[in-house]
Each structure stands twice: as structure tokens, then as C-alpha cells.
Motif scaffolding. Structure first.
Motif, PDB file in Angstrom:
ATOM      1  N   UNK A 104       0.828  -1.205   0.000  1.00 16.92           N
ATOM      2  CA  UNK A 104       0.000   0.000   0.000  1.00 16.92           C
ATOM      3  C   UNK A 104       0.863   1.256   0.000  1.00 16.92           C
ATOM      4  N   UNK A 105       0.290   2.322  -0.539  1.00 16.44           N
ATOM      5  CA  UNK A 105       0.900   3.647  -0.459  1.00 16.44           C
ATOM      6  C   UNK A 105       0.633   4.152   0.961  1.00 16.44           C
ATOM      7  N   UNK A 106       1.676   4.412   1.759  1.00 18.27           N
ATOM      8  CA  UNK A 106       1.451   4.841   3.142  1.00 18.27           C
ATOM      9  C   UNK A 106       0.623   6.120   3.271  1.00 18.27           C
ATOM     10  N   UNK A 107       0.689   7.006   2.278  1.00 19.24           N
ATOM     11  CA  UNK A 107      -0.071   8.252   2.319  1.00 19.24           C
ATOM     12  C   UNK A 107      -1.540   8.041   1.954  1.00 19.24           C
ATOM     13  N   UNK A 108      -1.818   6.993   1.191  1.00 15.70           N
ATOM     14  CA  UNK A 108      -3.186   6.706   0.751  1.00 15.70           C
ATOM     15  C   UNK A 108      -3.366   5.195   0.640  1.00 15.70           C
ATOM     16  N   UNK A 109      -3.520   4.510   1.790  1.00 19.75           N
ATOM     17  CA  UNK A 109      -3.575   3.044   1.765  1.00 19.75           C
ATOM     18  C   UNK A 109      -4.814   2.461   1.108  1.00 19.75           C
ATOM     19  N   UNK A 110      -5.788   3.309   0.809  1.00 17.35           N
ATOM     20  CA  UNK A 110      -6.976   2.809   0.128  1.00 17.35           C
ATOM     21  C   UNK A 110      -8.050   2.399   1.124  1.00 17.35           C
ATOM     22  N   UNK A 111      -9.064   1.752   0.616  1.00 19.30           N
ATOM     23  CA  UNK A 111     -10.237   1.398   1.417  1.00 19.30           C
ATOM     24  C   UNK A 111     -10.054   0.019   2.052  1.00 19.30           C
ATOM     25  N   UNK A 112      -9.084  -0.075   2.973  1.00 14.63           N
ATOM     26  CA  UNK A 112      -8.869  -1.320   3.689  1.00 14.63           C
ATOM     27  C   UNK A 112      -8.944  -1.040   5.183  1.00 14.63           C
ATOM     28  N   UNK A 113      -9.275  -2.053   5.935  1.00 16.43           N
ATOM     29  CA  UNK A 113      -9.360  -1.948   7.388  1.00 16.43           C
ATOM     30  C   UNK A 113      -7.953  -2.113   7.955  1.00 16.43           C
ATOM     31  N   UNK A 114      -7.416  -1.053   8.574  1.00 15.35           N
ATOM     32  CA  UNK A 114      -6.052  -1.079   9.106  1.00 15.35           C
ATOM     33  C   UNK A 114      -6.047  -1.221  10.620  1.00 15.35           C
TER      34      UNK A 114
END
Length: 132
Positions: free
Chosen positions: A109-119
Motif C-alpha cells: 500500500x501507499x502509506x499516504x493513501x492506503x486505500x479502502x482497507x481496514x487497518x
């Protein structure tokens, strides 16, 4: 009452493009840094090297890791618990990880924009912001 603490070792793993490696365990929805629980008598680095080999097939030398620090956050998959993480940084080839053991999926993932995932809270609040 103080929340029980789970002591773990985790790898803030990046590739040459600065993307962060995230993993998800079977029967969960939360993505987090690879790593695991430290066994009695085991050093955090030995734990991390063992976990990365068991879960992702990565056989790495101690010199491949850089100590980052100790972080505490709410546990992702154990409600009412806190996680105390001994964190190391690591750079690997993006093609290297092969999921095994309790890991169901790995993603970059891009750390600035990890997307629509549950972190996991440790990932979203403490670790990924360090890469931005």
C-alpha cells in the motif's frame, strides 16, 4: 482496570517504491504489519525473523533490520487488549513475500493513501504515518 498487553515484534516493511507491506490473517478483515508474538526467552529481532520466515517465506539476516522503536496501541484482533510492538524497518523486493501459516493475504500500500482497507490501529495511527 488496565487492558491486558500483548508483546509483539513487527516489521515496517517497504519496497523500492516506498510502498508498505501489509498482511491479513485468516478469518480477519484487518491489515497490519507482519510480525507476531514474542515467545518466552526470545529476543524481538529473533521473533521477527522467525515470524517473517513462517508467514512470508522471508529468510533474512539480522543486519537486514533497523530498530525503529517501541509503540503501544489498541490490539486489532483481540478486543479489550493493547499491543506493545517492538518495531524494526526493513526493505525487500516487492515480489519476495509468499503468504503461509496464518496469513491469508499480503498487499503493498501507499502509506499516504492506503486505500479502502481496514487497518490495525498500530498501522494507521503510529507506523504508516512515519513513512509519509
Amino acid at each position: 482496570m488496565t487492558a491486558p498487553v500483548i508483546h509483539v515484534a513487527a516489521a515496517l516493511t517497504v519496497d523500492a517504491d516506498g510502498r508498505a507491506l501489509m498482511v491479513r490473517k485468516h478469518d480477519t478483515t484487518v491489515f497490519m504489519q507482519p510480525g507476531g508474538k514474542i515467545e518466552p526467552g526470545e529476543s524481538p529481532l529473533d521473533c521477527l525473523r522467525r515470524e517473517l520466515f513462517e508467514e512470508l517465506g522471508l529468510e533474512l539476516a539480522a543486519e537486514d533490520f533497523t530498530w525503529l522503536g517501541t509503540f503501544e496501541e489498541d490490539a486489532a484482533n483481540e478486543p479489550g487488549h493493547r499491543v506493545l510492538a517492538e518495531v524494526f524497518t526493513l526493505t525487500i523486493d516487492a515480489a519476495a513475500p509468499v503468504v503461509a501459516a496464518e496469513i491469508a493475504e499480503s498487499i503493498w500500500v501507499d502509506p499516504a493513501a492506503p486505500g479502502d482497507i481496514d487497518l490495525a490501529p498500530l498501522s494507521s495511527r503510529a507506523l504508516l504515518p512515519l513513512l509519509v
